[in-house]
Design an enzyme around this catalytic site. Structure first.
Site, PDB file in Angstrom:
ATOM      1  N   ARG A  60       0.738  -1.006   0.442  1.00 30.80           N
ATOM      2  CA  ARG A  60       0.177   0.562   0.078  1.00 30.80           C
ATOM      3  C   ARG A  60       1.223   1.111   0.314  1.00 30.80           C
ATOM      4  NH1 ARG A  60      -4.292  -1.227   4.220  1.00 30.80           N
ATOM      5  NH2 ARG A  60      -2.609  -2.030   5.853  1.00 30.80           N
ATOM      6  N   LYS A 168       1.647 -19.277   6.844  1.00 38.07           N
ATOM      7  CA  LYS A 168       0.602 -19.816   7.619  1.00 38.07           C
ATOM      8  C   LYS A 168      -0.031 -18.210   8.422  1.00 38.07           C
ATOM      9  CE  LYS A 168       3.138 -19.429  12.267  1.00 38.07           C
ATOM     10  NZ  LYS A 168       3.241 -20.033  13.382  1.00 38.07           N
ATOM     11  N   LYS A 202      14.013 -25.849   7.747  1.00 38.16           N
ATOM     12  CA  LYS A 202      15.336 -26.195   8.440  1.00 38.16           C
ATOM     13  C   LYS A 202      16.436 -27.205   8.472  1.00 38.16           C
ATOM     14  CE  LYS A 202      13.739 -23.428  12.597  1.00 38.16           C
ATOM     15  NZ  LYS A 202      14.804 -22.569  12.094  1.00 38.16           N
ATOM     16  N   ASP A 255      -0.827 -21.572  16.511  1.00 38.75           N
ATOM     17  CA  ASP A 255       0.046 -20.747  16.373  1.00 38.75           C
ATOM     18  C   ASP A 255       0.935 -22.195  15.379  1.00 38.75           C
ATOM     19  OD1 ASP A 255       1.407 -18.760  15.585  1.00 38.75           O
ATOM     20  OD2 ASP A 255       2.546 -18.745  17.424  1.00 38.75           O
ATOM     21  N   HIS A 260       3.778 -26.898  12.597  1.00 39.79           N
ATOM     22  CA  HIS A 260       5.174 -26.480  13.203  1.00 39.79           C
ATOM     23  C   HIS A 260       5.324 -28.499  13.812  1.00 39.79           C
ATOM     24  CE1 HIS A 260       6.077 -22.745  12.135  1.00 39.79           C
ATOM     25  NE2 HIS A 260       6.156 -22.059  12.777  1.00 39.79           N
ATOM     26  N   LYS A 358       5.200 -19.895  25.398  1.00 38.98           N
ATOM     27  CA  LYS A 358       5.918 -18.687  24.763  1.00 38.98           C
ATOM     28  C   LYS A 358       6.670 -18.235  26.945  1.00 38.98           C
ATOM     29  CE  LYS A 358       4.191 -16.088  21.027  1.00 38.98           C
ATOM     30  NZ  LYS A 358       5.873 -15.944  20.556  1.00 38.98           N
TER      31      LYS A 358
HETATM   32  N1  LIG Z   1       6.075 -11.594  10.681  1.00 37.91           N
HETATM   33  C1  LIG Z   1       6.740 -12.960  10.661  1.00 37.91           C
HETATM   34  O1  LIG Z   1       7.956 -13.070  11.183  1.00 37.91           O
HETATM   35  C2  LIG Z   1       5.746 -14.113  10.215  1.00 37.91           C
HETATM   36  C3  LIG Z   1       6.225 -15.367  10.718  1.00 37.91           C
HETATM   37  C4  LIG Z   1       4.931 -16.123  10.159  1.00 37.91           C
HETATM   38  C5  LIG Z   1       4.240 -15.801   9.272  1.00 37.91           C
HETATM   39  N2  LIG Z   1       4.201 -14.588   8.691  1.00 37.91           N
HETATM   40  C6  LIG Z   1       2.250 -14.456   7.958  1.00 37.91           C
HETATM   41  O2  LIG Z   1       3.255 -13.406   6.440  1.00 37.91           O
HETATM   42  C7  LIG Z   1       2.189 -13.402   6.558  1.00 37.91           C
HETATM   43  C8  LIG Z   1       2.921 -11.943   6.710  1.00 37.91           C
HETATM   44  O3  LIG Z   1       3.053 -11.138   7.776  1.00 37.91           O
HETATM   45  P1  LIG Z   1       3.895  -9.875   7.959  1.00 37.91           P
HETATM   46  O4  LIG Z   1       4.280 -10.446   9.941  1.00 37.91           O
HETATM   47  O5  LIG Z   1       4.826  -9.071   7.382  1.00 37.91           O
HETATM   48  O6  LIG Z   1       2.468  -8.298   8.015  1.00 37.91           O
HETATM   49  P2  LIG Z   1       2.492  -6.863   8.127  1.00 37.91           P
HETATM   50  O7  LIG Z   1       4.226  -6.413   8.682  1.00 37.91           O
HETATM   51  O8  LIG Z   1       1.487  -6.547   9.258  1.00 37.91           O
HETATM   52  O9  LIG Z   1       2.447  -6.649   6.193  1.00 37.91           O
HETATM   53  C9  LIG Z   1       1.741  -6.861   6.087  1.00 37.91           C
HETATM   54  C10 LIG Z   1       2.034  -6.750   4.096  1.00 37.91           C
HETATM   55  O10 LIG Z   1       1.068  -6.528   3.089  1.00 37.91           O
HETATM   56  C11 LIG Z   1       0.359  -5.126   3.263  1.00 37.91           C
HETATM   57  N3  LIG Z   1      -0.730  -4.268   3.005  1.00 37.91           N
HETATM   58  C12 LIG Z   1      -1.661  -5.045   3.942  1.00 37.91           C
HETATM   59  N4  LIG Z   1      -2.992  -4.619   3.482  1.00 37.91           N
HETATM   60  C13 LIG Z   1      -3.023  -4.328   1.924  1.00 37.91           C
HETATM   61  C14 LIG Z   1      -4.029  -3.676   1.660  1.00 37.91           C
HETATM   62  N5  LIG Z   1      -4.974  -3.203   1.829  1.00 37.91           N
HETATM   63  N6  LIG Z   1      -3.033  -3.440   0.559  1.00 37.91           N
HETATM   64  C15 LIG Z   1      -2.324  -4.044   0.256  1.00 37.91           C
HETATM   65  N7  LIG Z   1      -0.990  -4.057   0.673  1.00 37.91           N
HETATM   66  C16 LIG Z   1      -1.528  -4.078   1.902  1.00 37.91           C
HETATM   67  C17 LIG Z   1       1.183  -4.440   4.194  1.00 37.91           C
HETATM   68  O11 LIG Z   1       1.729  -2.983   3.364  1.00 37.91           O
HETATM   69  P3  LIG Z   1       1.907  -1.834   3.846  1.00 37.91           P
HETATM   70  O12 LIG Z   1       2.909  -2.131   5.303  1.00 37.91           O
HETATM   71  O13 LIG Z   1       2.241  -0.725   2.768  1.00 37.91           O
HETATM   72  O14 LIG Z   1       0.613  -1.401   4.580  1.00 37.91           O
HETATM   73  C18 LIG Z   1       2.517  -5.413   4.429  1.00 37.91           C
HETATM   74  O15 LIG Z   1       3.092  -4.309   3.206  1.00 37.91           O
HETATM   75  C19 LIG Z   1       1.017 -12.897   7.108  1.00 37.91           C
HETATM   76  O16 LIG Z   1       0.154 -13.541   6.243  1.00 37.91           O
HETATM   77  C20 LIG Z   1       1.840 -13.817   8.638  1.00 37.91           C
HETATM   78  O17 LIG Z   1       0.891 -14.560   9.331  1.00 37.91           O
HETATM   79  C21 LIG Z   1       4.625 -13.818   9.859  1.00 37.91           C
END
Ligand SMILES: NC(=O)c1ccc[n+]([C@@H]2O[C@H](COP(=O)([O-])OP(=O)(O)OC[C@H]3O[C@@H](n4cnc5c(N)ncnc54)[C@H](OP(=O)(O)O)[C@@H]3O)[C@@H](O)[C@H]2O)c1
Length: 510
Positions: A60, A168, A202, A255, A260, A358
Site C-alpha cells: 500500500r 501460515k 531447517k 500458532d 510446526h 512463550k
Molecule cells: N512476521 C513474521 O515473522 C511471520 C512469521 C510467520 C508467518 N507470517 C505471515 O506472513 C504474512 C505477513 O506477515 P507480516 O508480519 O509481514 O505482516 P505485516 O508486517 O503486517 O505486513 C503486511 C503487508 O501487507 C501489506 N498490506 C496489508 N493490507 C494491504 C492492502 N489492503 N493493500 C495492499 N497492501 C496491504 C502491507 O503494506 P503497507 O505496510 O504498505 O500497508 C504490508 O506490506 C502473514 O500472513 C503472517 O501471518 C509472518
C-alpha cells in the site's frame, strides 16, 4: 546436453532455477524485510538466481522505486547470512520494481499484470512467476480474486509456470482451512501451491530424514518395541512482543502445534518413503497424521497455560494480561501441551507428547526419543541409580545437532553406571553454514520442488486433530475458567507436569 550417466535425483550439485519473476505482495511488511529480501540477496550471492530474475514488490505504501530500493537494501544488509557484496546487490536492484497499490484497487492489479508482461520482454523471465502472499490472512481472498481477474495466475506461454506461496496461518480451524484451500484451488492447480512451514526448511529437520533413512543404526529400533515415548518441544523465551493483534484469539495451539509440531511428529513417525520426492514424502506423512488419535480423557491430556509476570535472564517481565493490546481477562493460551497416539503397528502404545510455550526459560526446539529401559540389568541396584533411559535428541534449534544419551561406567574400581552424552554439532562437523530456512524454501519454490511444503490434505488432517482440543478449551472457558497461569521463566503450568506424571513420566529439561 544432459549427462546420461547423471542420476536426475542427484542433488549434490547446486540447482539454479530458470528465468522468473518473484512477486512479493506485502513487500513492506515485517516478514518481507526480515526474511524474504535477505533470502533473495543470499541466493543471489551464492549464484543461485538466474540471469533473467526480477523482483517485484507490491504494497500500500506510496514508495517510489528509489525509496523501495534503499529500504530493501537496508533490510538485505541487516538480515543477510552471507557476506555483503555491493555488486550482487546492484544486480538485484537493477531488476527490482515496486508497485504501490491497495488489494482492492483494480487499476493497480491491471498495472501489475502489464508490468509482468513488460518485464518478461525486457528481462526475459520466460513468462514464469511466483507470487508470495506475505500479507494478512484476511487479504488472501481479495488478492487471489485479483490474480484470477487479471489472468495473472495463468501460464500464458507453453512450458512457463505460475506458482503461489501461502504463509501460515492456513486457516483458523478445519472449516476455514477447507474454505481457504477451495479459494486457492480455484485459481491455482494443487502442484502450483506452496504452503510455507518454515520449520521444514531447517537443515536439522531434513537431517531427521537422513538420520533415520540413510543409516542402519536407528531404523530397526524406531518402533514401540524399543521406544517408550517421544517428546517434541518448541519453547520460546520471548513473550508476544508487539503481535497481540495476531496472537489474541489464536494462541499457542493454532500458532505452533497445528503446523510446526504436527509436521515434526509426522516426520518422526512416518515410514520410509519409496523415493525422496514430494509425492512419496507426502504419502507417508499423511498416513501418520490420519492415524493420530486423541486420548479418551482429553481434558487430562490437553493442558494449556498463560504466562504471568516473572523473571527471565535477570529481567522482570510482565504477564500476558498486561501486554499491550491484550483484552482484559483474555483466555488465549500462551502454552499448550498435548498427548497424542499414533494408531499403527509401529507406534501402538507409544505416547507422543507435544508442547510449546512463550516466556519459557530458553529458546529451544527439539525432538526427544526416549527409549525403554534395558529389560534386565546384571548390576547391583545401587550401581545404576544414576542411569536414566537412553535418549536420542534431535536439536532443531539452537545448537543444531544430535545428542545420544546412554549409560557409561564411571571411572574407578567400582561398577557405577551413569548417563553420559555423545554430541554431534552441525557447526563443528561441517565447514559450510546451513542456509536460512527461507533461503532454502524460496529456492525450492523457484525450482518447483515441493518436497518441503505441506499440502491441503496435511493441513486439513492437522486441523482435525486440533479442532476438538480448541472445542474443549472453549467449553472450559465457559464452565470452568481460562488457562492455568505459569510464572514467566518456568517450564509452563503445573498441569503439564501432572499430565506426564499421570503416565509415570517426566518432561525432559532441554
Ligand atoms: N512476521 C513474521 O515473522 C511471520 C512469521 C510467520 C508467518 N507470517 C505471515 O506472513 C504474512 C505477513 O506477515 P507480516 O508480519 O509481514 O505482516 P505485516 O508486517 O503486517 O505486513 C503486511 C503487508 O501487507 C501489506 N498490506 C496489508 N493490507 C494491504 C492492502 N489492503 N493493500 C495492499 N497492501 C496491504 C502491507 O503494506 P503497507 O505496510 O504498505 O500497508 C504490508 O506490506 C502473514 O500472513 C503472517 O501471518 C509472518
Amino acid at each position: 546436453m544432459t549427462n546420461p550417466l547423471r542420476d536426475p535425483r542427484d542433488r549434490r550439485l547446486p540447482r539454479v532455477p530458470g528465468p522468473c519473476a518473484l512477486v512479493v505482495f506485502g513487500v513492506t511488511g515485517d516478514l518481507a524485510r526480515k526474511k524474504l529480501i535477505p533470502a533473495v540477496y543470499d541466493l543471489a550471492n551464492r549464484g543461485l538466481l538466474p540471469p533473467g530474475f526480477v523482483l517485484l514488490g507490491f504494497a500500500r505504501r506510496d514508495w517510489g522505486d528509489g525509496d523501495f530500493e534503499q529500504i530493501a537494501k537496508e533490510a538485505a544488509k541487516k538480515g543477510a547470512r552471507t557476506g555483503w557484496r555491493e555488486e550482487v546487490w546492484h544486480r538485484i536492484a537493477e531488476a527490482t520494481k515496486f508497485l504501490p497499490g491497495s488489494f482492492d484497487d483494480d487499476d493497480a492489479f491491471d498495472q501489475l499484470a502489464q508490468l509482468l508482461k513488460d518485464l518478461d520482454e525486457s528481462h526475459g523471465t520466460d513468462g514464469n512467476a511466483a507470487f508470495y502472499l506475505s500479507i494478512p490472512p484476511n487479504a488472501f481472498p481479495t488478492v487471489l480474486k485479483q490474480m484470477e481477474r487479471t489472468g495473472m495466475a495463468d501460464n500464458e506461454q507453453t512450458n512457463s509456470w505460475r506458482r503461489v506461496v501461502v504463509e501460515k496461518p492456513f486457516g483458523h480451524d478445519l472449516a476455514s482451512a477447507i474454505e481457504l484451500n477451495r479459494l486457492v484451488d480455484e485459481v491455482f492447480t494443487a502442484d502450483d501451491v506452496f504452503r510455507i512451514d518454515h520449520y521444514l526448511g531447517k537443515e536439522t529437520v531434513q537431517n531427521l530424514l537422513a538420520l533415520r533413512f540413510a543409516n542402519e543404526l536407528f531404523e530397526p529400533i524406531w518402533n514401540s518395541h524399543h521406544i517408550d515415548s517421544v517428546q517434541i518441544t518448541m519453547a520460546e523465551d520471548v513473550g508476544i512482543e508487539s503481535r497481540a493483534g495476531f496472537y489474541e484469539g489464536t494462541g499457542a495451539a493454532r500458532d505452533v502445534l497445528q503446523n510446526h509440531l504436527l509436521q515434526l511428529l509426522a516426520l518422526t513417525a512416518m515410514d520410509e518413503p519409496v523415493h525422496f520426492d514430494a509425492a512419496a514424502l507426502r504419502a507417508e506423512k499423511i498416513k501418520v497424521l490420519n492415524a493420530v488419535c486423541l486420548p479418551k480423557e482429553l481434558a487430562a491430556y490437553a493442558v494449556r497455560g498463560q504466562y504471568d509476570q516473572g523473571w527471565l535472564a535477570g529481567e522482570r517481565v510482565k504477564g500476558y494480561q498486561a501486554e499491550e493490546g491484550v483484552k482484559p481477562q483474555s483466555t488465549t493460551e500462551t502454552f499448550a501441551a498435548i498427548r497424542l497416539d499414533v494408531e499403527t503397528r509401529r507406534w501402538a502404545g507409544v505416547p507422543f507428547y507435544l508442547r510449546t510455550g512463550k516466556r519459557l526459560p530458553r529458546r529451544v526446539t527439539e525432538i526427544g526419543i526416549v527409549f525403554k529401559k534395558a529389560p534386565h540389568l546384571p548390576f547391583a541396584q545401587n550401581d545404576t541409580e544414576e542411569l536414566g533411559a537412553n535418549q536420542l535428541v534431535v536439536r532443531v534449534q539452537p545448537d543444531e545437532g544430535v545428542t545420544l544419551r546412554f549409560g557409561s561406567k564411571v571411572p574407578g574400581t567400582t561398577m557405577e553406571v551413569r548417563d553420559v552424552a555423545m554430541d554431534f554439532l552441525y557447526g563443528e562437523a561441517f565447514t559450510e553454514n546451513s542456509p536460512e530456512a527461507y533461503e532454502r524454501l524460496l529456492l525450492d519454490v523457484l525450482l518447483g520442488d515441493a518436497a518441503l511444503f505441506p499440502r491441503n490434505e496435511e493441513v486439513e488432517a492437522s486441523w482435525r486433530i486440533i479442532d476438538p482440543i480448541e472445542a474443549l478449551w472453549t467449553h472450559q472457558d465457559e464452565h470452568h475458567g481460562g488457562p492455568e497461569l505459569y510464572r514467566a521463566g518456568e517450564w509452563g503450568p503445573r498441569g503439564a507436569d501432572e499430565m506426564l506424571a499421570r503416565d509415570g513420566r517426566a518432561w525432559r529439561r532441554p
